[in-house]
Each structure stands twice: as C-alpha cells, then as structure tokens.
Design a protein around this motif. Structure first.
Motif, PDB file in Angstrom:
ATOM      1  N   LEU A 169       4.501   3.728  -9.105  1.00 25.84           N
ATOM      2  CA  LEU A 169       5.240   3.523  -7.860  1.00 25.84           C
ATOM      3  C   LEU A 169       4.435   3.647  -6.565  1.00 25.84           C
ATOM      4  N   VAL A 170       3.363   4.424  -6.544  1.00 26.94           N
ATOM      5  CA  VAL A 170       2.686   4.681  -5.275  1.00 26.94           C
ATOM      6  C   VAL A 170       2.069   3.412  -4.672  1.00 26.94           C
ATOM      7  N   HIS A 171       1.793   2.409  -5.497  1.00 24.56           N
ATOM      8  CA  HIS A 171       1.231   1.159  -4.981  1.00 24.56           C
ATOM      9  C   HIS A 171       2.277   0.313  -4.259  1.00 24.56           C
ATOM     10  N   TRP A 172       3.533   0.756  -4.288  1.00 30.54           N
ATOM     11  CA  TRP A 172       4.572   0.091  -3.512  1.00 30.54           C
ATOM     12  C   TRP A 172       4.562   0.550  -2.053  1.00 30.54           C
ATOM     13  N   LEU A 173       3.851   1.620  -1.786  1.00 27.82           N
ATOM     14  CA  LEU A 173       3.691   2.090  -0.417  1.00 27.82           C
ATOM     15  C   LEU A 173       2.879   1.081   0.390  1.00 27.82           C
ATOM     16  N   PRO A 174       2.937   1.141   1.718  1.00 32.13           N
ATOM     17  CA  PRO A 174       2.020   0.318   2.511  1.00 32.13           C
ATOM     18  C   PRO A 174       0.581   0.580   2.084  1.00 32.13           C
ATOM     19  N   PRO A 175      -0.274  -0.444   2.076  1.00 31.24           N
ATOM     20  CA  PRO A 175      -1.631  -0.289   1.559  1.00 31.24           C
ATOM     21  C   PRO A 175      -2.400   0.913   2.107  1.00 31.24           C
ATOM     22  N   VAL A 176      -2.241   1.214   3.393  1.00 26.84           N
ATOM     23  CA  VAL A 176      -2.964   2.352   3.974  1.00 26.84           C
ATOM     24  C   VAL A 176      -2.557   3.649   3.287  1.00 26.84           C
ATOM     25  N   LEU A 177      -1.256   3.828   3.054  1.00 26.53           N
ATOM     26  CA  LEU A 177      -0.773   5.045   2.394  1.00 26.53           C
ATOM     27  C   LEU A 177      -1.165   5.068   0.922  1.00 26.53           C
ATOM     28  N   PHE A 178      -1.083   3.924   0.280  1.00 22.79           N
ATOM     29  CA  PHE A 178      -1.487   3.843  -1.132  1.00 22.79           C
ATOM     30  C   PHE A 178      -2.938   4.270  -1.296  1.00 22.79           C
ATOM     31  N   ARG A 179      -3.796   3.821  -0.410  1.00 20.43           N
ATOM     32  CA  ARG A 179      -5.215   4.172  -0.524  1.00 20.43           C
ATOM     33  C   ARG A 179      -5.448   5.659  -0.248  1.00 20.43           C
ATOM     34  N   LYS A 180      -4.631   6.259   0.596  1.00 19.65           N
ATOM     35  CA  LYS A 180      -4.737   7.700   0.817  1.00 19.65           C
ATOM     36  C   LYS A 180      -4.368   8.463  -0.452  1.00 19.65           C
ATOM     37  N   VAL A 181      -3.322   7.985  -1.148  1.00 21.66           N
ATOM     38  CA  VAL A 181      -2.921   8.627  -2.405  1.00 21.66           C
ATOM     39  C   VAL A 181      -4.031   8.515  -3.441  1.00 21.66           C
TER      40      VAL A 181
END
Length: 239
Positions: A169-181
């Motif tokens: 699911l985390v890749h559904w976040l906006p790309p900037v947030l996904f990359r932080k995760v």
C-alpha cells in the motif's frame, strides 16, 4: 517445479529458502509464465522473425532448472537463435547459456539498431527503472523505433503490494512520501526515481509515440491487476 523454485529463490533476491520465499517464488513464476504465454498468443512470432529482448539480466541458470524468473523469456522461447538480447549491463554470458543468441550492450536511451530492424520486441518490467516520465518516454520511443511490433510490460502501480520492496500500500502515497518510506524501511536504493518510478495504466499508455497502434492488457494476480502490458505496431499512415 522444485528446480524452478530454487532458481527463483536464488536469482530474485530472496534472502533464504523457506515457506515465504517459496510462496513468493511461486507467485513470480506464475505471473511471468502468464506474461510469456500472452506474448506468444498476441504477437504470434514466426520461427524466422528477428526478436529483440530488452533488459536481460547478467545471470545464468542452475543445473537442472527449466525456468528461473530472470531471463525467463530466453528459457521459454522456442527460437532462441533469433533473439538479440540487450542490457546496459554486460550480459554476454547469455550467449553461452542460449546457443545462437546474440547479446548487444547498449546505453540507457540510445541503441545502435536501425529503424524496424527487428520484427518483434519483448521488454518485461524494465521501463519502471528508466527514470523520469520524460526519460521513460525516450526509452519507449527508441525501442519502438527499432521494432515493427512490440510487447512492453510493467508492474501496475495500483497493485496492493509493491513488488520490488514487497511493501503493501505505501506506493499508493504521493511519490515523495513513498520514497521517504523506502528510506525509513532501509530500501534507500529504491527511493531514487532513476531506479524505480512506477506507472499506472494511464501513465504507461502516455509513453508511446502517436505513430504506434497500441492495446492494453491487464495481468491478474490474486484477483488484482499486477502487471500491465502494452503491445502493438507502427501505423505507417499516421503522420
């Protein structure tokens, strides 16, 4: 099947053999075999046609294994001598693994091939690793240029599990947030847009030149669309 699973575990980066890695290997093998059979069904390649496989891996097989997930196209395709395999890495070892195959090392967005040099192109799960949308488009256009018919695949961004990190699911976040995760969870390499930039069906279709006639296929895994396929051919009458 046991040999195939051993190969999948060894070459797809699973840490160790076990029930979880075996489960993942089964899923990967099933999906990639489905992709191969879809390729054969929709492209109907002939024995004499020249095929280019874009983005091969510099690994060879293991004793007794019929199929491993890397370079699965070469392991399943019946006319190996018609294949020209390419990669930005040195994978010349595949010429010994697959008799008749020719390997050509290429740069990321340019090739030494002439227009329409190949009858059929196969490119599985490479475009998401080629950078920004602009760079992805450049990659697609270059390989469409050298092939009369083409078959590209990519993981679906909207599948619940991101296949490279195995995070849900985390890749559904906006790309900037996904990359932080990704960075927080110790997967820094994948946090670079040049290494991983996932696509939706709309994103994928938007990469193809207007001179191409394209169709979209969706590959299902556990009831969800796990992979996207765009295949087609040049429309010479399109200006």
């Amino acid at each position: 099947m046991k040999d195939e699973l051993t190969g999948a575990i060894k070459y797809d980066g699973f840490k160790k053999a076990g029930w979880l890695s075996e489960k993942k290997a089964k899923v990967v093998l099933k999906a990639r075999k489905k992709i191969f059979h879809l390729f054969m069904d929709v492209m109907e390649p002939k024995r004499t046609e020249k095929v280019i496989d874009v983005g091969v891996a510099p690994v060879v097989g293991i004793a007794g294994a019929k199929t491993i997930t890397n370079n699965f196209f070469e392991r399943l395709y019946p006319y190996t001598a018609q294949i020209t395999a390419t990669s930005i890495e040195d994978a010349k070892c595949l010429e010994q693994e697959f008799p008749g195959l020719k390997f050509v090392q290429t740069k990321p967005y340019t090739t030494p091939f002439s227009d329409g040099m190949f009858d059929v192109l196969f490119c599985n799960a490479v475009v998401e690793h080629t950078g920004t949308r602009k760079q992805q488009k450049k990659f697609i256009h270059e390989y469409c240029r050298v092939s009369k018919r083409f078959f590209f695949t990519t993981p679906n961004r909207w599948f619940p599990v991101e296949p490279h990190s195995a995070l849900p699911l985390v890749h559904w976040l906006p790309p900037v947030l996904f990359r932080k995760v990704l960075k927080i969870t110790g997967k820094e390499a994948l946090a670079d847009e040049n290494i991983l930039n996932l696509l939706s069906a709309r994103d994928f279709l938007g990469l193809f030149p207007k001179q191409a006639k394209v169709k979209l296929l969706r590959v299902k895994t556990m009831g969800f669309t796990s992979n996207l396929i765009v295949y087609g051919e040049w429309n010479e009458n399109e200006s």
